[in-house]
Every structure is written in C-alpha cells, then in structure tokens.
Design a protein around this motif. Structure first.
Motif, short mmCIF file in Angstrom:
data_model
loop_
_atom_site.label_atom_id
_atom_site.label_comp_id
_atom_site.label_asym_id
_atom_site.label_seq_id
_atom_site.Cartn_x
_atom_site.Cartn_y
_atom_site.Cartn_z
N GLY A 1 -0.15 0.51 27.12
CA GLY A 1 -0.84 0.01 28.30
C GLY A 1 -2.27 -0.42 28.01
N HIS A 2 -3.17 -0.07 28.92
CA HIS A 2 -4.57 -0.50 28.77
C HIS A 2 -5.30 0.25 27.67
N TRP A 3 -4.68 1.29 27.10
CA TRP A 3 -5.32 2.01 26.01
C TRP A 3 -5.30 1.19 24.71
N PHE A 4 -4.28 0.35 24.56
CA PHE A 4 -4.17 -0.50 23.36
C PHE A 4 -3.41 -1.75 23.78
N PRO A 5 -4.10 -2.66 24.47
CA PRO A 5 -3.42 -3.78 25.12
C PRO A 5 -3.04 -4.89 24.13
N GLY A 6 -2.07 -5.67 24.56
CA GLY A 6 -1.66 -6.83 23.79
C GLY A 6 -0.21 -6.78 23.38
N ASN A 7 0.40 -7.95 23.24
CA ASN A 7 1.77 -8.05 22.77
C ASN A 7 1.83 -8.14 21.26
N LYS A 8 3.01 -7.89 20.72
CA LYS A 8 3.20 -7.96 19.28
C LYS A 8 3.24 -9.41 18.81
N ALA A 9 3.03 -9.58 17.53
CA ALA A 9 2.85 -10.92 16.97
C ALA A 9 4.10 -11.77 17.04
N ASP A 10 5.28 -11.15 17.15
CA ASP A 10 6.50 -11.95 17.20
C ASP A 10 6.67 -12.68 18.53
N ARG A 11 5.74 -12.48 19.47
CA ARG A 11 5.76 -13.23 20.72
C ARG A 11 5.19 -14.64 20.54
N CYS A 12 4.60 -14.90 19.39
CA CYS A 12 3.97 -16.21 19.15
C CYS A 12 5.02 -17.32 19.26
N THR A 13 4.68 -18.38 20.00
CA THR A 13 5.57 -19.53 20.19
C THR A 13 5.10 -20.76 19.40
N ASN A 14 4.11 -20.57 18.53
CA ASN A 14 3.55 -21.69 17.76
C ASN A 14 3.00 -22.79 18.68
N CYS A 15 2.42 -22.37 19.80
CA CYS A 15 1.88 -23.37 20.73
C CYS A 15 0.64 -24.06 20.16
N GLY A 16 -0.04 -23.42 19.23
CA GLY A 16 -1.21 -24.02 18.61
C GLY A 16 -2.48 -23.94 19.43
N ASP A 17 -2.43 -23.25 20.56
CA ASP A 17 -3.61 -23.19 21.44
C ASP A 17 -4.82 -22.57 20.74
N CYS A 18 -4.58 -21.62 19.84
CA CYS A 18 -5.67 -20.90 19.18
C CYS A 18 -6.28 -21.68 18.01
N LEU A 19 -5.52 -22.60 17.45
CA LEU A 19 -5.92 -23.21 16.18
C LEU A 19 -7.26 -23.95 16.22
N PRO A 20 -7.52 -24.80 17.20
CA PRO A 20 -8.81 -25.51 17.19
C PRO A 20 -10.00 -24.62 17.49
N ARG A 21 -9.75 -23.41 17.98
CA ARG A 21 -10.86 -22.51 18.31
C ARG A 21 -11.26 -21.63 17.14
N CYS A 22 -10.47 -21.61 16.08
CA CYS A 22 -10.75 -20.73 14.94
C CYS A 22 -11.74 -21.38 13.99
N PRO A 23 -12.94 -20.83 13.83
CA PRO A 23 -13.95 -21.44 12.93
C PRO A 23 -13.55 -21.34 11.46
N GLU A 24 -12.59 -20.46 11.13
CA GLU A 24 -12.15 -20.31 9.74
C GLU A 24 -10.95 -21.22 9.43
N ASN A 25 -10.47 -21.95 10.44
CA ASN A 25 -9.31 -22.84 10.28
C ASN A 25 -8.09 -22.08 9.74
N LEU A 26 -7.90 -20.87 10.24
CA LEU A 26 -6.75 -20.06 9.81
C LEU A 26 -5.47 -20.62 10.40
N ASP A 27 -4.39 -20.46 9.65
CA ASP A 27 -3.06 -20.77 10.17
C ASP A 27 -2.59 -19.53 10.94
N ILE A 28 -3.10 -19.38 12.13
CA ILE A 28 -2.90 -18.15 12.89
C ILE A 28 -1.42 -17.85 13.14
#
Length: 375
Positions: free
Chosen positions: A327-354
């Motif tokens: 719950g709110h003690w350790f929030p967030g979904n697991k990484a296998d929920r990623c849909t490769n939407c790419g929404d995070c990619l342009p925001r990463c200053p390290e240009n990581l393949d998130i």
C-alpha cells in the motif's frame, strides 16, 4: 554511548534507539532485548500502536526491569486518521498497554500521502486529540514518521506542527537529503528508520559489498556515514533479540567526522557504482514520473543499481517484492506493468532505455510477494 539533542524537544537521546517491531518472538525475548539495550546505554525506546504486542511487551519490560521512568524516553506511533475520537482512543490504548501516564514522544505513524497530510492539517481532525493530550501532560512532544515521497515530507515539515521526523536516509538512498536539511533549519529532531535493514540488509552483505568496505563492515560504515552527520540525532536498531545489539559495540561512541579511511571506503563504493553501471546508471532525478502504469520507476531502478553494482540482489528482491503488496508504505507497481509507451523517455536527462531497464530489473528481482513485517 554518545547522546545528541533531539531537536527542539531538547531531549538528550542516545545516538542509537531501540526499535521494537522485531522483538516479538516472546515476552521473555522482548524483556531481554530491552535489558541489553539499556545495558549498552540506549535511553530511547520506540514502539507503535500497530506493532502487534510490542507496546504490551515493552510495558512488561519496564515493570519487570524496574527501569527508572525519568531516565528513559518512550516514543509510540499512531496512524493518522480523519477521526479525532479514534485518535483519542488510540492514545489511551497506547498509554494503557505501556503502563505509563505519559509518552515523551508521539509520532503520527506513516504520514505517507497527501490525504494523510490533509487529515493532520484539518482543524477538527486527529491532531485536535493529540493537542488535547499534550495540554493534559500525557504527551510531551509530537512528530511524525514517514515513508512518503519527498514532496509530502517537505510539506509536512513546513506545517510547523512537529518537533521531530522519522524518515529513510542512508548512504545507498540519499533521496531525502533535502528533508534532512529542512528539518535542521526548523530544529527538528531526526530519527533514521532502520539503517541496517532498510538501508541495504547490511547484517548479511554480499561478498562484493564486504570487499569494497574493507577494513570496515558495511554495517559499521553505514552507521558511521550517518553518525558523522550532526544533523542526525538517532538511528533505529530493530533488534529481534539481544545478540543483534552487539553489532553496535564498535560504533557506540563514534560520532566524530569520517576518518580518511572511512571516506576512502565510501568513495570506493561510489566509484564501483559508476564503473559497474556505466551509461545505465539511474541518477535518481525522478523526472521520469509520473508513470502512466503507476510504476515507481526511480525506486525500481535504484534497486537495480544496487544489484548490479554491489550484488545486493537479496535486498533488491526483498524490497521489490513489496511493490503492489504494501500500500502507501511502499507504493508503486512492479516493472512488468510497463507497456513500452515511451512517456518517460524524453524526460530522462541520462537518455536511459527505461523500458528495457525495467524489464531487466523485473527479471533480476521478481520473486514471491512480500508484506511489511508487522502486517
């Protein structure tokens, strides 16, 4: 044992505090653990309304050991609630379980979300019961514990309702540095939550981590990293039994600045992470959030950083298994929920393949689901 002023409370706390979430094997074990802590010079004992029999066992220890109340400082923690009467009942229950007529400190337990913050800011909310107990002398000082995102922590400190804060801050997770700085500016006591366990399961370090920290143990080095910082008042030690407290012996009186050898060991750790991760290092800027799938990308990738750089895979599996289960003690979904939407990619200053790094993290760390210990 060294002692430090706990911010504006002016209480002289030992630099180690006994956290009582893990001593619940039996009443006898709890009493023995408390006795050993007192023997080592610990004068601050911390429990919570939600820690099973912890308050009851601690109350029994206070009675059986005939410990002088005026020489000890007791903290209990109660969860935030929109209900003033519920808070009043919980305060009564904590005092009754502990067998005392006042708490030195009460912490709002798990001020983790914007909603929780709204509850404590409400004019007729839970804090009204807290302030009444303060007026009656049943609570001496008020603070909060938190597993919240940094922004929530900063806003909670800025309410000026609190005299201390319990939070996560370790060598391997310095995200809350700004909260430490704000707490210092407002003269709040700073209590570090479980550096041995949440700081990296340092009782059982990997061979790589042991080698990098030589001639120190990883646990000794992380304690020294924190104790050398004068902004930090006290570190929680959640001992499950008396023997686990012996790990404190080399550092009970070590609050001086880092030695050159200690600084060199910490520098080796940083160098190892840069070398091992190369261009895949997540720098924890948090600009990738929010994630449309609710993945806590920075925390997932922090666990990957540690697993790759220091072979802290067991720790990573322990924490990763809590996603979607705490719950709110350790929030967030697991990484296998990623849909490769790419929404995070342009925001990463390290240009990581998130998306690829998320997949790699899930493959490395996925295992059985985990819950918080006291649940």
């Amino acid at each position: 044992m060294r002692f430090r002023r706990f911010g504006k409370t002016n209480l002289p706390f030992s630099v180690f505090s006994l956290g009582t979430m893990r001593y619940l094997a039996s009443e006898e074990n709890a009493v023995q653990t408390v006795a050993r802590a007192i023997e080592l010079g610990i004068n601050h004992l911390e429990t919570a309304r939600g820690y099973g029999n912890s308050e009851q066992f601690l109350g029994k220890a206070l009675t059986l050991l005939s410990l002088p109340r005026h020489q000890l400082y007791l903290t209990s923690k109660i969860a935030p609630t929109p209900d003033r009467d519920a808070m009043a009942r919980c305060i009564d229950q904590s005092l009754n379980m502990l067998g005392v007529n006042y708490l030195d400190c009460l912490a709002i337990h798990g001020l983790n979300t914007e909603e929780h913050l709204a509850w404590v800011e409400a004019a007729n909310g839970c804090m009204k019961a807290v302030w009444q107990a303060v007026d009656e002398g049943r609570i001496r000082h008020v603070g909060f514990s938190t597993h919240a995102p940094l922004g929530v922590i900063l806003r909670a400190i800025a309410t000026d309702q609190f005299e201390f804060v319990n939070l996560h801050y370790y060598f391997f997770n310095q995200r809350n540095r700004a909260a430490i700085e704000l707490a210092e500016s407002k003269d709040l006591g700073v209590f570090i939550i479980s550096p041995a366990d949440k700081g990296g399961m340092l009782h059982t370090p990997s061979p790589v981590l042991r080698h990098l920290c030589q001639p120190f143990t990883p646990l000794e080095l992380t304690y020294r990293f924190l104790l050398s910082d004068p902004r930090v008042t006290t570190l929680s030690v959640g001992a499950a039994n008396p023997g686990e407290l012996d790990a404190l012996l080399p550092v009970l009186d070590r609050t001086e600045p880092l030695t050159s050898d200690e600084a060199a060991a910490l520098a080796r750790l940083q160098s190892q992470q840069r070398t091992a991760l190369g261009t895949d290092a997540c720098r924890q800027c948090y600009q990738c959030l929010p994630c449309p799938e609710g993945i806590n990308i920075p925390e997932v990738l922090r666990l990957r950083n540690l697993a790759v750089a220091y072979e802290m895979t067991s720790f990573g599996q322990y924490r990763y298994g809590m996603f979607e289960n705490a719950g709110h003690w350790f929030p967030g979904n697991k990484a296998d929920r990623c849909t490769n939407c790419g929404d995070c990619l342009p925001r990463c200053p390290e240009n990581l393949d998130i998306p690829q790094l998320l997949k790699d993290t899930h493959d490395r760390l996925s295992g059985p689901p985990r819950r918080r210990l006291w649940e």
